[in-house]
Design an enzyme around this catalytic site. Sequence first.
Site, PDB file in Angstrom:
ATOM      1  N   GLU A 147     -25.295 -53.324  54.275  1.00  0.00           N
ATOM      2  CA  GLU A 147     -25.451 -54.721  54.683  1.00  0.00           C
ATOM      3  C   GLU A 147     -25.197 -54.914  56.183  1.00  0.00           C
ATOM      4  O   GLU A 147     -24.389 -55.737  56.613  1.00  0.00           O
ATOM      5  CB  GLU A 147     -24.526 -55.621  53.865  1.00  0.00           C
ATOM      6  N   GLU A 304     -28.773 -54.697  45.163  1.00  0.00           N
ATOM      7  CA  GLU A 304     -27.653 -55.452  44.602  1.00  0.00           C
ATOM      8  C   GLU A 304     -28.152 -56.777  44.045  1.00  0.00           C
ATOM      9  O   GLU A 304     -29.030 -57.425  44.629  1.00  0.00           O
ATOM     10  CB  GLU A 304     -26.589 -55.763  45.673  1.00  0.00           C
TER      11      GLU A 304
END
Length: 677
Positions: A147, A304
Site C-alpha cells: 500500500e 485485499e
Amino acid sequence: MTMPGLMFGGDYNPEQWPEPVWDDDVRLMNDAGVTLVSVGIFAWAAVEPRPGQYDFGWLDRVLDKLAGAGIGVSLATMTASPPPWLAARHPETLPQRADGTRLWPGGRQQYCPSSPVYREHAARLVERVAGRYAAHPTLRLWHIGNEYGCHVRQCFCDVSAEDFRRWLRGRYGDLDALNEAWSTTFWSQRYGEWSEILPPRTAPTFANPAQKLDFARFSNEAILACYTMERDIVRRHTPHVPVTTNFIGLVHKPIDSYRWAREQDVVSLDSYPDPYDPRAHVEAAFGYDLVRAARGGQPWLLMEQAPGAVNWRERNAAKPAGVLRLWTWQAIAQGADAALFFQWRQSAGGAEKFHSAMVPHAGPDSRGYRAVRELGREVGRLAEVAGTRVAADVAVVHDWDNWWALESDAHPAVLDLLQAHRVHYDPLFDAHVSVDVVPPGADLSPYRLVVVPNAYLMSAATAQRLTTYVELGGHLVVSFFSGIVDEADRVHLGGYPAPLRRVLGLSVDEFHPLAPDATVAIDGGHGTVWSEWVVPEGAATVAAFRDGELAGRPAVTRHEFGAGVAWYLATRPSIMRALLGRALSEAGVTPVLPDLPAAVQAVERRGDARRYLFLLNHGAEPATVALPEPGADLLSADGRPLSTVTLPPRGVAVIRTASTGAATDHVAGSLRPSSRS
C-alpha cells in the site's frame, strides 16, 4: 510460470500467533479452498529484531507447512513498516509534513521515501529474503512493500528537498528552463541557484502551482523508486516469479497507477467499498475498470477486501448477508483472477483488531468463516475463467497530472475530479455498457465513445490525439474546464479551450462557476457546479442556458467533425443520462444484454473457446434476466442450459456459452513476468 485457476486466500500473519496455531491455520485453509496467501507483509521486526541480526527459522517452518498443504505464497519483501530500531538509530529516515511536523514510529510506514538510509536497510533485508526463498516450492508471487503512499504521500524534509532538486535537474536540465516552466517571474520567485529550491512547504499564501504539480510528480516517482529498487532485487534472484504491489483506495491520488502498472507483472488492488453506500458497487466498478485498463486489459488481482467490517470508518458494521459473495464475484467479473482478503485470522491486539478476518475472533464455528469457506469452494470450481478478458466499447479518460493540477489552489471553483468521473461514469454503468478507464496516452481506436471529464491539464499531444480520434470517426464527450493549461500548468493561449477549439467547434470567453448549492436552468433540466459563456464556431446547440446573462447561450453542444462527433458540456447537466444515452446510441454502443433490470450488472469475459457472462443483482428484489442464447450457470448444481435466469437479491450467476472468438489475445490462466530487455 502459470498460476492455475482463480486464486483465493488472504493476508497471513503467523508472527501474531503462537506456533501451535499454525497447523490449525493450514488445516482450515485447505477446508476453505485457500490457494494463495500473502506472507510477511509486516514481518521486518520479526525477521530482523536487531540491526543485522536475522531470525528466519519461524518463517522457514511456516512456508514449509504451506508448501506441504499445496498452498501458494505471495511473499512480501517486509519493508512496509520499519522496526523501531531504525528510527531510534537514524531519525533522519522519518518523514516530515509541509508544516515541519515530524512523523514518529508507533503506527506504520514511518519512513521518508527519499531516505538513502531507509533504502539501504530495506535493500539489505530484501536481498536476504529473496536469496533465502528463491527456490522455495511454495513461492508463487512477490509482494513488494505494501500500500505505497497510504500514510506518507509526500515528505517535505531536507533529504526529500535534495532529492527533489536532483529530480528537477533531470527534468529541466538548467534553471532557465525551470524558471520558464514555473512562471517564476510572478511574485518575484525566480531562482538563481538550485539550492534555493525547496519542496512546497507551508507558505504565507498560495504556493507556486507548477512547483506543487512537479512535487506531486516527484513524490510519486520517489515512492516508485523504493518499489523498483526492491523489485529489481527479487527479479535478479527469481526472474521466473511475477512481481506485484497493491494499490489502495480503488483510485489513490498520490500514486499514478498507470505509471506504476508499467513496472509490475500483474496489477493488484485493495478494495473496501462502504456497505452503507447503496452505490458502493459502482464506485468499486470504476476502480476495477481502471486497474484492468492499466495493463491493457490484463487480468488483475484483488489483493485485499474485508470479509465483514473494517476498522477505520466512524461506523464499522459487518457486511449484510450476501454482499461478501456478490462483491467478490463483481471483482472477478470485471477482470480479477484472484480474490484475497485482509486478513486470514483476526488479530487479538493492535490497531486493526476489530477489522474482520476470514477466521474471526469466534473461530471457525461462526457465520463469517462459514461464508468464506462456501465462497472459497465456489471460486475454486471456476478455474476455467482465469486468463479471460473483458472488452469495452467505451473509455473514460483519467490523468494523474490533471488530477493533481485540477485540485490545486486559486481556480475559478473547487472541483473534485473523482466526483466528476462518477457523474460521467455512473450513467454508463447504469446503461449496462462495459467501460475502460484509460490514461490520456492510451490507444483510443478500439473505442466507439470516449468521455473526458474536466481535463483541465491537457498536453497539445493529447488534444491532437482526441482531435484525430474524432476526425477518423470516433465519438467524444468533453466536459467544462478542459484543455485549459499545458503540462507546466501554463494557460494555452488563444481562447479557451485552445487545443480543443477545432474539434469542439467553439470557444469559451468567460467562466461563471456556480455557488455550491446553486443551479442554472437549461433546456430540459438544470445545471450545477459550473456555467460559462460559449461562442459556437461550428458546433450546434443541443441545450441552452435559460437563466441570467447566459440565457440563450449554449450549455451543451454537438459538433460534427470529420467522420465523427464531439460533444461539449458547459455545465454539469441534470440530463447527463439522456445526453450520454444519445451519445452511446449515435456511437453504436449497445448494452452487454438488452432489457436488463436496473439493478443487474452484466459483464462478459471472453477466452479463446468460451464466453462467460456474469450477472450480478445489486438490488434488494429478485430479478429475471433473459439470455440471448442458452447457457449453463456454473454456480448452479443443475448444469442444464437456461434461457432465463432469476437472481435472488444479491444473487450471482456465471453463464458459460460457446465463443465465436477471443475478445483479445491472452494466455489462459497465466501470470507471467513482463518481458524485459
